[in-house]
Design a protein around this motif. Structure first.
Motif, PDB file in Angstrom:
ATOM      1  N   LYS A 165       0.835  -1.200   0.000  1.00 27.16           N
ATOM      2  CA  LYS A 165       0.000   0.000   0.000  1.00 27.16           C
ATOM      3  C   LYS A 165       0.867   1.247   0.000  1.00 27.16           C
ATOM      4  O   LYS A 165       1.776   1.386   0.807  1.00 27.16           O
ATOM      5  N   MET A 166       0.589   2.167  -0.911  1.00 29.58           N
ATOM      6  CA  MET A 166       1.297   3.444  -0.965  1.00 29.58           C
ATOM      7  C   MET A 166       0.772   4.383   0.123  1.00 29.58           C
ATOM      8  O   MET A 166      -0.388   4.275   0.540  1.00 29.58           O
ATOM      9  N   PRO A 167       1.583   5.311   0.591  1.00 30.26           N
ATOM     10  CA  PRO A 167       1.052   6.374   1.460  1.00 30.26           C
ATOM     11  C   PRO A 167      -0.036   7.134   0.709  1.00 30.26           C
ATOM     12  O   PRO A 167       0.077   7.367  -0.495  1.00 30.26           O
ATOM     13  N   GLU A 168      -1.097   7.524   1.424  1.00 29.43           N
ATOM     14  CA  GLU A 168      -2.201   8.242   0.797  1.00 29.43           C
ATOM     15  C   GLU A 168      -2.440   9.582   1.488  1.00 29.43           C
ATOM     16  O   GLU A 168      -2.213   9.724   2.686  1.00 29.43           O
ATOM     17  N   GLU A 169      -2.916  10.519   0.706  1.00 29.59           N
ATOM     18  CA  GLU A 169      -3.241  11.843   1.228  1.00 29.59           C
ATOM     19  C   GLU A 169      -4.597  11.823   1.918  1.00 29.59           C
ATOM     20  O   GLU A 169      -5.480  11.036   1.556  1.00 29.59           O
ATOM     21  N   ASN A 170      -4.769  12.687   2.925  1.00 34.37           N
ATOM     22  CA  ASN A 170      -6.097  12.902   3.497  1.00 34.37           C
ATOM     23  C   ASN A 170      -6.722  14.116   2.808  1.00 34.37           C
ATOM     24  O   ASN A 170      -6.195  14.630   1.815  1.00 34.37           O
ATOM     25  N   TYR A 171      -7.849  14.598   3.318  1.00 32.91           N
ATOM     26  CA  TYR A 171      -8.560  15.721   2.711  1.00 32.91           C
ATOM     27  C   TYR A 171      -7.673  16.959   2.559  1.00 32.91           C
ATOM     28  O   TYR A 171      -7.758  17.700   1.564  1.00 32.91           O
ATOM     29  N   TYR A 172      -6.812  17.160   3.531  1.00 29.23           N
ATOM     30  CA  TYR A 172      -5.922  18.334   3.618  1.00 29.23           C
ATOM     31  C   TYR A 172      -4.823  18.230   2.553  1.00 29.23           C
ATOM     32  O   TYR A 172      -4.586  19.160   1.781  1.00 29.23           O
ATOM     33  N   GLY A 173      -4.164  17.067   2.501  1.00 24.94           N
ATOM     34  CA  GLY A 173      -3.135  16.856   1.490  1.00 24.94           C
ATOM     35  C   GLY A 173      -3.699  16.781   0.087  1.00 24.94           C
ATOM     36  O   GLY A 173      -3.033  17.175  -0.886  1.00 24.94           O
ATOM     37  N   TRP A 174      -4.943  16.276  -0.036  1.00 23.28           N
ATOM     38  CA  TRP A 174      -5.583  16.193  -1.351  1.00 23.28           C
ATOM     39  C   TRP A 174      -5.710  17.583  -1.957  1.00 23.28           C
ATOM     40  O   TRP A 174      -5.440  17.778  -3.150  1.00 23.28           O
ATOM     41  N   LEU A 175      -6.125  18.561  -1.157  1.00 24.13           N
ATOM     42  CA  LEU A 175      -6.243  19.928  -1.658  1.00 24.13           C
ATOM     43  C   LEU A 175      -4.892  20.450  -2.135  1.00 24.13           C
ATOM     44  O   LEU A 175      -4.796  21.077  -3.194  1.00 24.13           O
ATOM     45  N   VAL A 176      -3.848  20.186  -1.366  1.00 22.88           N
ATOM     46  CA  VAL A 176      -2.514  20.666  -1.724  1.00 22.88           C
ATOM     47  C   VAL A 176      -2.096  20.112  -3.081  1.00 22.88           C
ATOM     48  O   VAL A 176      -1.636  20.853  -3.955  1.00 22.88           O
ATOM     49  N   ASN A 177      -2.251  18.818  -3.277  1.00 21.20           N
ATOM     50  CA  ASN A 177      -1.895  18.233  -4.569  1.00 21.20           C
ATOM     51  C   ASN A 177      -2.791  18.751  -5.683  1.00 21.20           C
ATOM     52  O   ASN A 177      -2.332  18.975  -6.815  1.00 21.20           O
ATOM     53  N   ASP A 178      -4.063  18.943  -5.400  1.00 22.12           N
ATOM     54  CA  ASP A 178      -5.001  19.429  -6.406  1.00 22.12           C
ATOM     55  C   ASP A 178      -4.650  20.843  -6.859  1.00 22.12           C
ATOM     56  O   ASP A 178      -4.792  21.182  -8.044  1.00 22.12           O
ATOM     57  N   LYS A 179      -4.179  21.670  -5.915  1.00 15.37           N
ATOM     58  CA  LYS A 179      -3.852  23.067  -6.224  1.00 15.37           C
ATOM     59  C   LYS A 179      -2.378  23.264  -6.583  1.00 15.37           C
ATOM     60  O   LYS A 179      -1.951  24.399  -6.824  1.00 15.37           O
ATOM     61  N   LEU A 180      -1.622  22.182  -6.622  1.00 16.48           N
ATOM     62  CA  LEU A 180      -0.169  22.305  -6.767  1.00 16.48           C
ATOM     63  C   LEU A 180       0.265  23.092  -8.008  1.00 16.48           C
ATOM     64  O   LEU A 180       1.162  23.943  -7.901  1.00 16.48           O
ATOM     65  N   PRO A 181      -0.306  22.848  -9.197  1.00 18.43           N
ATOM     66  CA  PRO A 181       0.139  23.642 -10.354  1.00 18.43           C
ATOM     67  C   PRO A 181      -0.011  25.144 -10.136  1.00 18.43           C
ATOM     68  O   PRO A 181       0.874  25.928 -10.515  1.00 18.43           O
ATOM     69  N   GLU A 182      -1.119  25.541  -9.528  1.00 16.20           N
ATOM     70  CA  GLU A 182      -1.357  26.959  -9.258  1.00 16.20           C
ATOM     71  C   GLU A 182      -0.348  27.496  -8.250  1.00 16.20           C
ATOM     72  O   GLU A 182       0.143  28.630  -8.388  1.00 16.20           O
ATOM     73  N   LEU A 183      -0.023  26.702  -7.232  1.00 17.03           N
ATOM     74  CA  LEU A 183       0.936  27.130  -6.221  1.00 17.03           C
ATOM     75  C   LEU A 183       2.362  27.148  -6.767  1.00 17.03           C
ATOM     76  O   LEU A 183       3.136  28.064  -6.468  1.00 17.03           O
ATOM     77  N   GLN A 184       2.694  26.177  -7.581  1.00 23.74           N
ATOM     78  CA  GLN A 184       4.036  26.133  -8.180  1.00 23.74           C
ATOM     79  C   GLN A 184       4.278  27.342  -9.079  1.00 23.74           C
ATOM     80  O   GLN A 184       5.424  27.830  -9.177  1.00 23.74           O
ATOM     81  N   ALA A 185       3.236  27.818  -9.718  1.00 25.27           N
ATOM     82  CA  ALA A 185       3.382  28.967 -10.619  1.00 25.27           C
ATOM     83  C   ALA A 185       3.834  30.223  -9.887  1.00 25.27           C
ATOM     84  O   ALA A 185       4.438  31.124 -10.477  1.00 25.27           O
ATOM     85  N   LEU A 186       3.590  30.283  -8.551  1.00 29.18           N
ATOM     86  CA  LEU A 186       4.029  31.430  -7.766  1.00 29.18           C
ATOM     87  C   LEU A 186       5.527  31.416  -7.526  1.00 29.18           C
ATOM     88  O   LEU A 186       6.120  32.439  -7.215  1.00 29.18           O
ATOM     89  N   PHE A 187       6.143  30.245  -7.660  1.00 28.38           N
ATOM     90  CA  PHE A 187       7.561  30.096  -7.319  1.00 28.38           C
ATOM     91  C   PHE A 187       8.425  29.824  -8.547  1.00 28.38           C
ATOM     92  O   PHE A 187       9.605  29.559  -8.434  1.00 28.38           O
TER      93      PHE A 187
END
Length: 308
Positions: free
Chosen positions: A286-308
Protein backbone atom coordinates in the motif's frame (compact mmCIF):
# COMPACT_ATOMS: atom_id res chain seq x y z
CA UNK A 1 15.33 10.00 15.34
CA UNK A 2 17.45 7.38 17.04
CA UNK A 3 15.43 4.33 16.09
CA UNK A 4 15.04 5.35 12.47
CA UNK A 5 18.70 6.26 12.15
CA UNK A 6 19.68 2.79 13.28
CA UNK A 7 17.80 1.06 10.47
CA UNK A 8 19.76 -0.13 7.44
CA UNK A 9 19.66 2.11 4.41
CA UNK A 10 17.60 0.63 1.57
CA UNK A 11 16.32 1.94 -1.72
CA UNK A 12 13.02 3.71 -1.12
CA UNK A 13 10.02 3.44 -3.44
CA UNK A 14 9.18 6.81 -4.94
CA UNK A 15 5.66 8.05 -4.25
CA UNK A 16 4.83 9.88 -7.50
CA UNK A 17 3.28 13.34 -7.54
CA UNK A 18 -0.49 13.65 -7.44
CA UNK A 19 -3.36 12.21 -5.48
CA UNK A 20 -4.05 8.53 -5.01
CA UNK A 21 -7.74 9.31 -4.39
CA UNK A 22 -9.86 10.45 -7.32
CA UNK A 23 -12.09 12.49 -5.00
CA UNK A 24 -11.23 14.48 -1.90
CA UNK A 25 -11.52 12.39 1.29
CA UNK A 26 -14.15 13.60 3.78
CA UNK A 27 -13.40 16.83 5.63
CA UNK A 28 -13.81 16.49 9.42
CA UNK A 29 -16.91 18.05 10.90
CA UNK A 30 -14.86 20.15 13.32
CA UNK A 31 -13.13 21.90 10.43
CA UNK A 32 -16.46 22.55 8.69
CA UNK A 33 -18.05 23.89 11.87
CA UNK A 34 -15.07 26.16 12.56
CA UNK A 35 -15.28 27.59 9.05
CA UNK A 36 -19.05 28.09 9.18
CA UNK A 37 -18.75 29.81 12.56
CA UNK A 38 -16.61 32.52 11.00
CA UNK A 39 -19.05 33.03 8.10
CA UNK A 40 -16.62 31.97 5.42
CA UNK A 41 -15.89 29.00 3.17
CA UNK A 42 -12.94 26.73 2.51
CA UNK A 43 -12.60 28.22 -0.97
CA UNK A 44 -12.53 31.77 0.44
CA UNK A 45 -9.91 30.77 3.01
CA UNK A 46 -7.79 29.14 0.31
CA UNK A 47 -7.98 32.25 -1.86
CA UNK A 48 -6.96 34.38 1.11
CA UNK A 49 -3.80 32.40 1.88
CA UNK A 50 -3.05 32.16 -1.84
CA UNK A 51 -3.27 35.97 -2.05
CA UNK A 52 -0.85 36.31 0.87
CA UNK A 53 1.68 34.14 -1.00
CA UNK A 54 1.00 35.84 -4.32
CA UNK A 55 1.35 39.39 -3.02
CA UNK A 56 4.38 38.97 -0.77
CA UNK A 57 7.58 38.26 -2.66
CA UNK A 58 9.52 38.54 0.59
CA UNK A 59 7.54 35.68 2.09
CA UNK A 60 8.15 33.53 -0.98
CA UNK A 61 11.88 34.23 -0.65
CA UNK A 62 11.83 33.23 3.02
CA UNK A 63 10.07 29.98 2.11
CA UNK A 64 12.64 29.19 -0.57
CA UNK A 65 15.50 29.92 1.82
CA UNK A 66 14.07 27.73 4.58
CA UNK A 67 13.42 24.89 2.14
CA UNK A 68 16.97 25.10 0.84
CA UNK A 69 18.44 24.92 4.34
CA UNK A 70 16.58 21.67 5.03
CA UNK A 71 17.00 20.17 1.58
CA UNK A 72 13.32 20.01 0.67
CA UNK A 73 11.16 21.38 -2.14
CA UNK A 74 9.54 24.72 -1.18
CA UNK A 75 6.17 23.22 -2.11
CA UNK A 76 6.26 21.14 1.07
CA UNK A 77 6.31 24.33 3.15
CA UNK A 78 3.73 25.98 0.91
CA UNK A 79 1.48 22.93 1.24
CA UNK A 80 1.62 23.01 5.03
CA UNK A 81 0.79 26.73 5.13
CA UNK A 82 -2.03 26.44 2.59
CA UNK A 83 -3.56 23.41 4.29
CA UNK A 84 -3.50 24.98 7.73
CA UNK A 85 -5.02 28.26 6.62
CA UNK A 86 -7.68 26.59 4.51
CA UNK A 87 -8.89 24.08 7.09
CA UNK A 88 -7.71 25.56 10.39
CA UNK A 89 -7.66 29.36 10.66
CA UNK A 90 -7.77 32.24 8.19
CA UNK A 91 -4.45 33.71 7.12
CA UNK A 92 -3.75 37.32 8.04
CA UNK A 93 -3.84 39.71 5.10
CA UNK A 94 -0.27 40.88 5.69
CA UNK A 95 2.84 39.10 6.92
CA UNK A 96 3.58 42.05 9.20
CA UNK A 97 0.65 41.04 11.42
CA UNK A 98 2.48 37.85 12.38
CA UNK A 99 5.50 39.87 13.52
CA UNK A 100 3.28 42.09 15.66
CA UNK A 101 1.68 39.03 17.23
CA UNK A 102 5.12 37.55 17.93
CA UNK A 103 6.22 40.63 19.88
CA UNK A 104 2.95 40.67 21.83
CA UNK A 105 3.69 37.26 23.32
CA UNK A 106 6.74 38.63 25.11
CA UNK A 107 4.52 40.83 27.29
CA UNK A 108 2.30 37.99 28.55
CA UNK A 109 3.03 35.61 31.38
CA UNK A 110 2.43 32.20 29.85
CA UNK A 111 2.82 28.77 31.41
CA UNK A 112 2.84 25.22 30.09
CA UNK A 113 0.89 23.53 32.85
CA UNK A 114 -2.15 21.51 33.85
CA UNK A 115 -4.14 22.20 37.01
CA UNK A 116 -1.30 24.35 38.34
CA UNK A 117 1.47 21.78 37.72
CA UNK A 118 4.13 23.05 35.34
CA UNK A 119 5.24 20.70 32.57
CA UNK A 120 8.84 20.88 33.80
CA UNK A 121 7.68 19.46 37.15
CA UNK A 122 5.27 16.99 35.61
CA UNK A 123 7.96 15.26 33.50
CA UNK A 124 10.00 14.68 36.68
CA UNK A 125 7.44 12.11 37.80
CA UNK A 126 8.85 8.58 38.01
CA UNK A 127 6.80 7.40 35.02
CA UNK A 128 9.05 9.51 32.81
CA UNK A 129 12.31 7.96 34.03
CA UNK A 130 12.51 5.81 30.89
CA UNK A 131 12.97 9.01 28.87
CA UNK A 132 16.05 10.13 30.80
CA UNK A 133 18.42 8.45 28.34
CA UNK A 134 17.07 10.40 25.36
CA UNK A 135 19.45 13.19 24.49
CA UNK A 136 17.83 14.70 21.41
CA UNK A 137 14.78 16.97 21.68
CA UNK A 138 12.76 14.93 19.17
CA UNK A 139 13.27 11.61 20.92
CA UNK A 140 12.92 13.15 24.38
CA UNK A 141 9.55 14.77 23.76
CA UNK A 142 8.30 11.84 21.67
CA UNK A 143 9.13 9.57 24.63
CA UNK A 144 7.34 11.89 27.03
CA UNK A 145 4.29 11.94 24.78
CA UNK A 146 4.27 8.12 24.74
CA UNK A 147 4.46 8.04 28.54
CA UNK A 148 1.54 10.46 28.74
CA UNK A 149 -0.55 8.26 26.42
CA UNK A 150 0.28 5.03 28.26
CA UNK A 151 0.35 6.15 31.88
CA UNK A 152 -1.76 9.29 32.27
CA UNK A 153 -4.18 9.93 29.42
CA UNK A 154 -7.73 9.29 30.63
CA UNK A 155 -6.43 7.63 33.80
CA UNK A 156 -6.42 8.32 37.53
CA UNK A 157 -2.91 8.33 38.95
CA UNK A 158 -2.34 8.72 42.68
CA UNK A 159 -5.92 9.87 43.10
CA UNK A 160 -5.56 12.54 40.41
CA UNK A 161 -7.60 12.27 37.22
CA UNK A 162 -6.16 13.26 33.85
CA UNK A 163 -8.12 14.16 30.71
CA UNK A 164 -8.43 11.80 27.78
CA UNK A 165 -6.74 14.24 25.44
CA UNK A 166 -3.48 14.72 23.61
CA UNK A 167 -0.33 15.72 25.49
CA UNK A 168 0.01 18.88 23.39
CA UNK A 169 -3.59 19.90 24.06
CA UNK A 170 -3.43 19.38 27.83
CA UNK A 171 -0.14 21.10 28.64
CA UNK A 172 0.73 23.34 25.70
CA UNK A 173 -2.17 25.72 25.10
CA UNK A 174 -1.83 28.29 27.88
CA UNK A 175 -3.62 31.28 26.47
CA UNK A 176 -6.23 30.40 23.88
CA UNK A 177 -8.52 27.44 23.29
CA UNK A 178 -6.63 26.78 20.06
CA UNK A 179 -3.54 24.64 20.02
CA UNK A 180 -1.60 25.89 17.01
CA UNK A 181 -0.32 29.33 16.10
CA UNK A 182 1.50 31.41 13.53
CA UNK A 183 2.10 31.17 9.81
CA UNK A 184 2.74 27.44 10.06
CA UNK A 185 0.09 26.83 12.75
CA UNK A 186 2.62 24.96 14.87
CA UNK A 187 1.85 23.28 18.17
CA UNK A 188 4.35 24.29 20.89
CA UNK A 189 5.09 20.60 21.52
CA UNK A 190 6.11 20.16 17.88
CA UNK A 191 8.39 23.19 18.14
CA UNK A 192 10.05 21.72 21.24
CA UNK A 193 10.57 18.42 19.40
CA UNK A 194 12.25 20.18 16.48
CA UNK A 195 14.47 22.39 18.65
CA UNK A 196 17.70 20.41 18.27
CA UNK A 197 17.37 19.97 14.51
CA UNK A 198 16.65 23.67 14.02
CA UNK A 199 19.56 24.58 16.28
CA UNK A 200 21.88 22.35 14.27
CA UNK A 201 20.73 23.40 10.79
CA UNK A 202 19.68 27.03 11.28
CA UNK A 203 21.75 27.97 14.32
CA UNK A 204 18.76 29.26 16.27
CA UNK A 205 18.82 29.02 20.09
CA UNK A 206 17.28 25.88 21.53
CA UNK A 207 13.79 26.19 22.93
CA UNK A 208 13.02 25.35 26.55
CA UNK A 209 9.66 24.30 27.98
CA UNK A 210 10.40 26.47 31.01
CA UNK A 211 10.16 29.57 28.78
CA UNK A 212 6.74 29.41 27.07
CA UNK A 213 6.90 33.07 26.04
CA UNK A 214 9.96 32.43 23.89
CA UNK A 215 8.37 29.30 22.42
CA UNK A 216 5.29 31.26 21.38
CA UNK A 217 7.32 34.19 20.05
CA UNK A 218 9.28 31.72 17.92
CA UNK A 219 6.11 30.12 16.59
CA UNK A 220 4.59 33.50 15.70
CA UNK A 221 7.67 35.08 14.09
CA UNK A 222 7.75 34.09 10.39
CA UNK A 223 11.54 34.46 10.21
CA UNK A 224 11.87 31.84 12.95
CA UNK A 225 8.87 29.58 12.52
CA UNK A 226 9.57 28.70 8.87
CA UNK A 227 12.66 26.84 10.09
CA UNK A 228 10.46 24.74 12.39
CA UNK A 229 7.94 24.08 9.63
CA UNK A 230 10.74 22.93 7.32
CA UNK A 231 12.28 20.78 10.05
CA UNK A 232 8.93 19.12 10.75
CA UNK A 233 8.43 18.29 7.07
CA UNK A 234 12.00 17.05 6.69
CA UNK A 235 11.47 14.77 9.70
CA UNK A 236 8.42 13.23 8.03
CA UNK A 237 10.27 12.67 4.76
CA UNK A 238 13.16 10.99 6.58
CA UNK A 239 10.86 8.83 8.70
CA UNK A 240 8.96 7.46 5.71
CA UNK A 241 12.17 6.76 3.80
CA UNK A 242 13.99 5.08 6.66
CA UNK A 243 11.10 3.24 8.31
CA UNK A 244 8.43 2.56 5.68
CA UNK A 245 10.70 2.50 2.64
CA UNK A 246 8.89 5.27 0.74
CA UNK A 247 10.32 8.44 -0.76
CA UNK A 248 7.60 11.08 -0.29
CA UNK A 249 9.84 14.01 -1.20
CA UNK A 250 8.06 14.54 -4.54
CA UNK A 251 4.54 14.58 -3.12
CA UNK A 252 3.66 17.69 -1.07
CA UNK A 253 0.17 16.31 -0.48
CA UNK A 254 1.59 13.42 1.54
CA UNK A 255 3.88 15.63 3.61
CA UNK A 256 1.00 18.06 4.15
CA UNK A 257 -1.12 15.14 5.37
CA UNK A 258 1.55 14.17 7.88
CA UNK A 259 1.93 17.80 8.95
CA UNK A 260 -1.81 17.78 9.63
CA UNK A 261 -2.07 14.46 11.51
CA UNK A 262 1.36 14.38 13.22
CA UNK A 263 3.33 11.42 14.59
CA UNK A 264 5.12 10.56 11.31
CA UNK A 265 7.34 7.88 12.83
CA UNK A 266 4.38 6.05 14.39
CA UNK A 267 2.48 6.22 11.10
CA UNK A 268 5.52 5.05 9.12
CA UNK A 269 5.88 2.01 11.39
CA UNK A 270 2.16 1.27 11.03
CA UNK A 271 2.42 1.43 7.23
CA UNK A 272 5.47 -0.84 7.26
CA UNK A 273 3.65 -3.38 9.46
CA UNK A 274 0.63 -3.33 7.14
CA UNK A 275 2.79 -3.80 4.05
CA UNK A 276 4.76 -6.62 5.67
CA UNK A 277 1.43 -8.36 6.24
CA UNK A 278 0.25 -7.64 2.71
CA UNK A 279 3.42 -8.95 1.12
CA UNK A 280 3.34 -12.09 3.26
CA UNK A 281 -0.23 -12.68 2.03
CA UNK A 282 0.77 -12.15 -1.60
CA UNK A 283 -0.97 -8.78 -1.80
CA UNK A 284 0.46 -5.58 -3.30
CA UNK A 285 2.02 -3.07 -0.92
CA UNK A 286 0.00 0.00 0.00
CA UNK A 287 1.30 3.44 -0.96
CA UNK A 288 1.05 6.37 1.46
CA UNK A 289 -2.20 8.24 0.80
CA UNK A 290 -3.24 11.84 1.23
CA UNK A 291 -6.10 12.90 3.50
CA UNK A 292 -8.56 15.72 2.71
CA UNK A 293 -5.92 18.33 3.62
CA UNK A 294 -3.14 16.86 1.49
CA UNK A 295 -5.58 16.19 -1.35
CA UNK A 296 -6.24 19.93 -1.66
CA UNK A 297 -2.51 20.67 -1.72
CA UNK A 298 -1.90 18.23 -4.57
CA UNK A 299 -5.00 19.43 -6.41
CA UNK A 300 -3.85 23.07 -6.22
CA UNK A 301 -0.17 22.30 -6.77
CA UNK A 302 0.14 23.64 -10.35
CA UNK A 303 -1.36 26.96 -9.26
CA UNK A 304 0.94 27.13 -6.22
CA UNK A 305 4.04 26.13 -8.18
CA UNK A 306 3.38 28.97 -10.62
CA UNK A 307 4.03 31.43 -7.77
CA UNK A 308 7.56 30.10 -7.32
Amino acid sequence: MLIAAALPATAATLVPPGNRNAEQPPIPGASSRRTQATNTTFQAKYRKVYALLQNDGGLRSKIREAASRYGIDPMHIVGAIVGEHTYNVDAYDRLQTYYVKAISYLSRKLTFSYEGEDITDFVRRPQFSRCAGQSGSYDLWACREQVWNRSFRGKTVGGEGFPDNRFGAVFFQPYYAGQTFGLGQLNPLTALQMSDLVNRVSGLPKLDASDPNEVYKTIMDPDLTLNYVAATLKTSIDAYRQIAGYDISKNPGITATLYNVGNPEQRAYALKAENDRRIAAGEPAKMPEENYYGWLVNDKLPELQALF
